[in-house]
Design an enzyme around this catalytic site. Sequence first.
Site, PDB file in Angstrom:
ATOM      1  N   SER A   1      -9.799   1.201   2.918  1.00  0.00           N
ATOM      2  CA  SER A   1      -8.959   2.038   2.097  1.00  0.00           C
ATOM      3  C   SER A   1      -7.882   1.283   1.320  1.00  0.00           C
ATOM      4  CB  SER A   1      -8.274   3.092   2.977  1.00  0.00           C
ATOM      5  OG  SER A   1      -7.415   2.482   3.930  1.00  0.00           O
TER       6      SER A   1
ATOM      7  N   SER B   1      -9.952  -1.383   7.016  1.00  0.00           N
ATOM      8  CA  SER B   1      -9.396  -1.147   5.673  1.00  0.00           C
ATOM      9  C   SER B   1      -8.654  -2.309   5.038  1.00  0.00           C
ATOM     10  CB  SER B   1      -8.473   0.063   5.700  1.00  0.00           C
ATOM     11  OG  SER B   1      -9.245   1.225   5.606  1.00  0.00           O
TER      12      SER B   1
ATOM     13  N   LYS C   1       0.842  -1.203   0.000  1.00  0.00           N
ATOM     14  CA  LYS C   1       0.000   0.000   0.000  1.00  0.00           C
ATOM     15  C   LYS C   1       0.879   1.257   0.000  1.00  0.00           C
ATOM     16  CE  LYS C   1      -4.002   1.647   2.763  1.00  0.00           C
ATOM     17  NZ  LYS C   1      -4.821   1.345   3.964  1.00  0.00           N
TER      18      LYS C   1
HETATM   19  N1  GLN Z   1     -13.271   3.221   6.446  1.00  0.00           N
HETATM   20  C1  GLN Z   1     -12.729   3.594   7.723  1.00  0.00           C
HETATM   21  C2  GLN Z   1     -12.366   5.055   7.710  1.00  0.00           C
HETATM   22  O1  GLN Z   1     -12.625   5.684   6.758  1.00  0.00           O
HETATM   23  C3  GLN Z   1     -11.556   2.734   8.057  1.00  0.00           C
HETATM   24  C4  GLN Z   1     -10.328   3.142   7.356  1.00  0.00           C
HETATM   25  C5  GLN Z   1      -9.152   2.311   7.701  1.00  0.00           C
HETATM   26  O2  GLN Z   1      -9.266   1.251   8.312  1.00  0.00           O
HETATM   27  N2  GLN Z   1      -7.996   2.849   7.375  1.00  0.00           N
HETATM   28  O3  GLN Z   1     -11.829   5.578   8.647  1.00  0.00           O
END
Ligand code: GLN
Length: 483
Positions: free
Chosen positions: A150, A174, A75
């Site tokens: 994400s 994410s 990532k």
């Molecule tokens: N979707 C969640 C957020 O927007 C989790 C994101 C993540 O785990 N980085 O914060």
Amino acid sequence: MSAGLLELGAAAARAEIDAGRLSAAELFDFYRDRAAADRDADGSGLGCFTWVAAEAPAGARDGSPPLAGVPLAVKDLFCTRGVPSQSGSRILEGYLPPYTATVVSRLAEAGAPLFAKTNQDEFAMGSSTENSGFGPSRNPWDRDRVPGGSSGGSAAAVAAGLAPWALGTDTGGSIRQPAALCGIVGMKPTYGSVSRYGMIAFASSLDQAGPLTRDVGDAALLLLHMVGRDPCDATSLEFPGSLATPTAERLDGVRLGVPGELSGEGIEAGVLDAFNAALEQARGLGAEITGVTLPHAPHALAAYYVIAPAEASSNLARFDGVRYGMRHIDDARPEDLVAMYTRTRHDGFGPEVKRRVMLGTYALSSGYYDAYYGRAQQVRTKIAEDFRAAFEEVDLIVTPTAPTVAFELGEKTGDPLAMYLNDYCTVPMSLAGIPAISIPCGLSEGLPVGIQIAGPAFSDARVLDAAHALEGALGFDGSAALV
Ligand code: GLN
């Protein structure tokens, strides 16, 4: 050979290299070329990659490292020395860190060289990868749909066979949610088991790196070489007990708890059907399935969306145009330092990041701190206590990973709350710091559904074992997503 290569999972590819039937260089070039083709496809690709290696890293290790040279996609938010590390943000466009994140260098040393960086929501804020400053990624099951987020670039790349395996990060879901939406395996290990050093921070008390893979065995293999204390991350520790490649094929006597709060209202019917069918398979393997209660879980999302933005507003203060990436001078006030900060942050951050910074700053401001941040921390404690109580009665907790299958691009971008609801089932485990894995458990409307298995802190090996046994019984076939 190429078609055959695509069918090999990471562990199988490693075995081929070990047996001398495949060279690490050949495998590297195979994935490098596939990733480069996706990157260069301009709109007709999956938009998985933000960087692809020009060639295999020099000085391939002699001997036979444990991961044998199976290349790794990582990532964008992991710092990689001399390689763009932007966390999906224009404010860090082209930023070349002077060092590499601990997990990435550990895996490279174990024989999994970096071959590509993957697209993500900006600073990991999002559930669809549409918040990336570099354009969205697409779901290989249906290109008009999101891969989740994400870590959407990592998930889509693994599902499509553009990477043998990948690293993501999980703050509130994410890794698990994009794994579910793309029909692959994704695991968030116990908080503290993996070093955060070199991960561009979002919410430090929640951020954790983990594997995205085609199967549970590959996830365990990658995790095995990631865990351990790192003097550069004071929250990391030596993993207690041992992790091994899972072999369990049965669930005899394993008590699986299904929390009513996370497996009923708000979950799409097709997702529930696939989830319930998976529970039947688990029962067939010998598991005992019982209901459990996590009374505070319905409040997890609200607490998370105070705590995570609060930590983010503080972590993101460092992006001020002075030390990293973009610097925009305000033409009207070229000598004014504060105007430079403002211009840079105005131009460099996307709308979701600005929303979180404002929410977080507000929640931490004097006079509001107790009412928002303090209260959210109390809820967090209650949620951790709920899990501890539940684990007195059951060994593991199972839920659907996400309330819906992959949604259409653009469907939720205008409605942040609808987007946040996608994290409903994953955020409680994040707040409690416990390990959780998502494995594919079937299809609904032709799109993958994930089942989440969570366990007490540091029960990662047990979680992997149960996932392995269930995976064998489910026999999910993800080949339709390969490109
Ligand atoms: N979707 C969640 C957020 O927007 C989790 C994101 C993540 O785990 N980085 O914060």
